[in-house]
Design an enzyme around this catalytic site. Structure first.
Site, mmCIF file in Angstrom:
data_model
loop_
_atom_site.group_PDB
_atom_site.id
_atom_site.type_symbol
_atom_site.label_atom_id
_atom_site.label_comp_id
_atom_site.label_asym_id
_atom_site.label_seq_id
_atom_site.Cartn_x
_atom_site.Cartn_y
_atom_site.Cartn_z
ATOM 1 N N GLU B 158 -7.013 29.641 -24.714
ATOM 2 C CA GLU B 158 -7.979 29.103 -25.676
ATOM 3 C C GLU B 158 -8.433 30.170 -26.664
ATOM 4 O OE1 GLU B 158 -8.036 28.392 -22.428
ATOM 5 O OE2 GLU B 158 -7.590 26.254 -22.495
ATOM 6 N N HIS B 228 -14.277 18.390 -16.726
ATOM 7 C CA HIS B 228 -13.666 17.411 -17.628
ATOM 8 C C HIS B 228 -14.746 16.468 -18.148
ATOM 9 C CE1 HIS B 228 -10.391 18.801 -15.007
ATOM 10 N NE2 HIS B 228 -9.608 18.629 -16.063
#
Lengths: 491, 436
Positions: B158, B228
């Site tokens: 990321e 999530h």
């Protein structure tokens, strides 16, 4: 790395030197090497085995591989050892662990000039003329001239902070000299020499470190030595270490896609300490997989502030990591301007030809303190520093070479020192007298476009405070006098 | 009252969600993500839509072409400038020829990126697993259409994705990066906060990362657990120089994403992942934008301002329905005098810099404010808004500003129903504020 029956590539002797050796190494590890050819001759055991989609995917990228011996991948000829993660790994019955690419030996350091400025037997001096060589030396000399003045200026309180390049002049200027002036440079903070080579005006250097109204790099917003100039293709320095490394991968990709920039590379400088950041891993990984012409130039000067390289990593420096990313890599003597020049010149050629990154590790020594906020004798012996300055001095080495060519004399040396000192002092004194930027610059350039309400409101709040306390509160009154317009653009 | 009530009362069955999916050109798929580190083809848990049965029938969605073309603030980007700046008159002029298509959020996001790639040769789409279409299908067929050099996978990093995007943007290119889940944006936090946000400022305007847009799915999905489900928008509040945008629907997603991609500032664009498949409406097929830093008043009212963004807006809608016509089981808890309260529902849309004018204007009128978000309360977006509103509306406020938010815990798995600010919690917050 034994087990010849299984075709494991043997590494070449380390008797050779320099970047060519490393090209050999990566070729010998490539699929075209003897070992892999042997594998291909082995009877296919599982003809019926359909290549995995992942393997097929790899074809286009591997066919553009730089290795001339490379051939497109053929379906695996053995039942195991060809899984997608390492499709060309040969099989071996021998359980063998290794912890370095060169099996116990360190990656050699490419050198052209010895410590006395003599050309090492077998080494090639770059084919540059007298003027170019002199300019290189003069720029390397300008760097400590600027450094010395600004270091003492900080000591006297004229500027808030400074970082010198002492000891790394050959690494920084030597590499800059091998670049095209339009190559995009992303630095860490000890790369002022690149700007000097690109004729960045001394006046702008001084404006930046004084944070005065002429500071084009940062408008007085960043600490000293955080230079930047799109005109000189030098991306503005920021303090967080290694953030520029994945950014350089993006810059390289942009260059690859832009027809107008064909022929330019992205050059990313960082220290060996910064290479421990996750962004080094991210950047090398991104650059090697996604491509684009880039040079990752590590200044391994032995220290990250007080932390010696031995506490920074346990492997063979930064260069040893390059092959792990599939990146052409070379280690070079960073105190040898010609070695750095040759290596970066070749790195640039490789990067452009393959549209892929190249890693250069320049071995040098940080002669100066880390910064003006650091006293390095708290963690290393002063004598050690003095020894390095004496026995392995990058300026001395190049000067000796120039003298041996009849391109330089002690008279010229003296004249250069005097002229440079005057030039630096003139720029220094001009910048010192200049006012700070307009106060309103504090709140500009945060967001582009329509100014958000919080900025407008907070400027009004400051205006109110200054209207009320600007004269009455001595610290404000004195400070406002130093700004262009006395802060009236806000008040 | 009954028929309209039926529209809002949770059915506790996924049937409405399945109905919504039947409009999709593809066969229905579970709305759950392929959890990135373990992509499986096994049977998914019960659809998350069980928590959000009202989305499929929400009145917040524009179900006709005419309604879609009348979306407030909509600006066509393929017209001469003279015709473009008509803001609230989008239904006039050449709109007679405009087409719309029924899309869900992931299709609208895909549509926006397709237009961005088509119109801007420097635009690139990249991230983890975007080449095959993305784990949420937001990049379906983009690689085939525009080539693997423009739509491509990156290594799983990321910080690398954000840094790479910043490098592209610094070179004047348009970088549309995807972080697979906003829960995984934190490794890129340094690049986004220290680099992207500050680049224009620290370089004196010489360089900027304005070409960067970072898309990431956010908010809960029914069973996302800690990593999530997160809503990280509050963490970016202090990142002056960045914009943070969260759409509520397909039409909003397309218009806001196109505006984000073209905005001269780096934008973090958070997409409520539970809406990818469940929210469906008519979306104009041509190039249009919706304005950033503008909140939208969805339902007018004068009794209380209910402010939210993203998924909880649908819970807000359900809560208002419960308030108006409570089911028998809740009726005794809702004083009859409050049922006619006219609540003004506002979608904040842009978190940073947020639209204080619309919010203050509304609170000046209603004198009561309830803020709803899924992220935890402390240090959340609600704190910022509550502080500004109490400063500006101190004498007008008739009740403390109420924040209905996730708890100050990580987002838990099996407890999610009791973690999120669902319709009944919002209803309770509205009642408490009305009765104060």
């Amino acid at each position: 790395m034994r087990g010849d029956d299984f075709g494991t590539a043997r590494l070449p002797s380390s008797a050779n030197n320099g970047c060519t050796v490393l090209v050999h190494i990566s070729r010998s590890l490539s699929p075209g090497s003897a070992g892999v050819r042997m594998l291909r001759r082995a009877p296919p055991l599982h003809r019926a085995l359909r290549p995995l989609p992942a393997l097929q995917h790899r074809r286009p990228s591997s066919s553009s591989s730089p290795s001339p011996t490379h051939k497109p991948h053929t379906p695996p000829s053995a039942a195991h050892g060809h899984l997608p993660g390492a499709p060309r790994s040969s099989l071996t019955p021998e359980l063998h662990f290794f912890n370095s690419v060169l099996e116990g030996e360190q990656i050699p350091t490419y050198r052209v000039l010895d410590a006395n400025g003599n050309v090492v037997p077998g080494a090639k001096v770059p084919e540059v003329g007298r003027e170019f060589a002199r300019r290189l030396y003069e720029t390397m000399m300008l760097l400590p001239s600027v450094d010395t003045v600004l270091y003492s200026a900080q000591r006297h309180g004229s500027i808030s902070f400074y970082m010198t390049t002492h000891g790394e002049e050959a690494s920084v200027v030597g590499s800059a000299a091998a670049l095209s002036p339009t190559d995009e440079v992303l630095g860490q903070y000890r790369e002022l020499g690149v700007l000097l080579w690109r004729s960045y005006p001394l006046s702008l250097i001084m404006s930046q470190v004084f944070s005065n109204a002429d500071d084009a790099s940062t408008k007085g917003r960043q600490m000293p030595v955080h230079f930047g100039s799109p005109e000189h293709h030098f991306h503005t320095i920021s303090s967080p270490l290694a953030t520029q490394i994945p950014q350089a991968a993006g810059v390289a990709y942009a260059l690859k896609r832009d027809p107008a920039r064909r022929g330019d590379v992205a050059v990313c400088y960082f220290g060996e300490g910064a290479a421990s950041e996750g962004d080094f891993h991210a950047g090398l990984g991104m650059a090697s997989v996604l491509g684009g012409p880039s040079i990752f130039f590590c200044r391994n000067n032995g220290f990250a502030i007080s932390t010696p390289a031995s506490e920074q990593y346990a492997g063979d420096g930064i260069a040893a990591r390059g092959p792990g990313y599939g990146v052409y890599t070379v280690r070079v003597d960073g105190n040898d301007a010609w070695a750095v020049y040759n290596a970066v010149k070749e790195a640039r050629r490789l990067a452009l030809e393959n549209q892929k990154p190249v890693l250069v590790e320049a071995m040098t020594y940080r002669v100066g303190h880390h910064s003006t906020s650091d006293d390095s004798y708290a963690y290393r012996a002063k004598q050690e520093v003095e020894d390095w300055k004496r026995v392995d001095n990058p300026l001395f080495r190049l000067r000796k070479y120039l003298e041996s060519q009849g391109w330089w004399s002690s008279d010229e040396e003296q004249a250069l020192r005097t002229a440079q000192r005057k030039e630096v002092m003139d720029a220094f004194q001009k910048a010192e007298k200049r006012k700070k930027p307009r106060l309103g610059e504090m709140m500009r350039d945060v967001w582009a476009g329509e100014e958000p309400w919080m900025i407008s409101e907070q400027r009004e709040e400051l205006r109110g405070l200054l209207g009320k306390y600007g004269e009455a509160w001595e610290p404000y009154r004195k400070e406002l006098e130093r700004f262009e317009g006395g802060g009236r653009d806000v008040i | 009252m009954r028929p309209s009530t039926a529209r809002y009362i949770p059915s506790h069955s996924p049937s409405s969600l399945l109905r919504a999916n039947s409009h999709s050109p593809r066969p229905p798929r579970p709305s759950t993500p392929n959890h990135r580190r373990h992509v499986t083809n096994t049977i998914e848990p019960a659809p998350a839509g069980g928590h959000l049965p009202s989305v499929a029938t929400s009145s917040l969605l524009r179900m006709t072409r005419e309604a879609a073309l009348r979306a407030p603030g909509l600006r066509w980007k393929d017209e001469p400038d003279a015709l473009r700046d008509r803001d609230h008159e989008a239904g006039e002029g050449t709109d007679g020829a405009r087409e719309t298509r029924k899309m869900n959020v992931y299709q609208a996001v895909r549509d926006a990126m397709g237009i961005a790639l088509l119109k801007d040769d420097s635009a690139l789409v990249f991230g983890e697993d975007v080449a095959f279409g993305g784990v949420f299908r937001c990049t379906m067929n983009l690689a085939e259409e525009f080539g693997r050099d423009r739509v491509f996978n990156t290594p799983l990093t990321e910080q690398g994705i954000a840094g790479f995007g910043i490098g592209l943007a610094a070179m004047g290119h348009t970088a549309i990066a995807e972080i697979q889940f906003s829960d995984y944006i934190y490794p890129a936090f340094d690049q986004l906060v220290s680099e992207a946000a500050k680049m224009r400022y620290r370089t004196g305007g010489q360089y900027d990362a304005g070409g960067l847009t970072v898309r990431a799915p956010c908010m809960s999905v029914g069973h996302g657990g800690l990593y999530h489900s997160q809503s990280p928008e509050g963490f970016f509040l202090g990142a002056a120089g960045i914009k943070v945008v969260i759409p509520r629907s397909p039409l909003q997603a397309k218009g806001l994403l196109l505006a984000a991609i073209r905005d001269p500032n780096p934008v973090v664009f958070l997409e409520p992942k539970i809406l990818y498949r469940s929210a469906i409406e008519q979306v104009p097929t041509s190039d249009y934008e919706l304005p950033l830093s503008r909140a939208e008043v969805l339902l007018p009212g004068d009794s209380l301002t209910l402010l939210s963004y993203g998924t909880p807006l649908y819970h807000c809608e359900t809560a208002l329905s419960l308030l108006r016509s409570p089911p028998p089981s809740l009726a005794h808890l809702i004083p009859a005098s409050l049922r006619s309260a006219q609540v003004e529902l506002i979608d904040l849309r842009t978190i940073l810099p947020w639209d204080i004018h619309t919010v203050i204007k509304s609170v000046e009128k209603t004198r009561r404010l309830v803020i709803v978000h899924e992220a935890g309360r402390s240090g959340g977006v609600g704190s910022e808004i509550a502080a500004e509103v109490q400063k500006r509306c101190f004498l007008r406020l008739e009740a403390p500003v109420k924040r209905v938010t996730g708890w100050d815990t990580p987002v838990p798995l099996v407890f999610e129903k009791f973690y999120i600010p669902d319709a009944v919690r919002i209803l309770d917050g509205v009642l408490e504020t009305l009765m104060y």
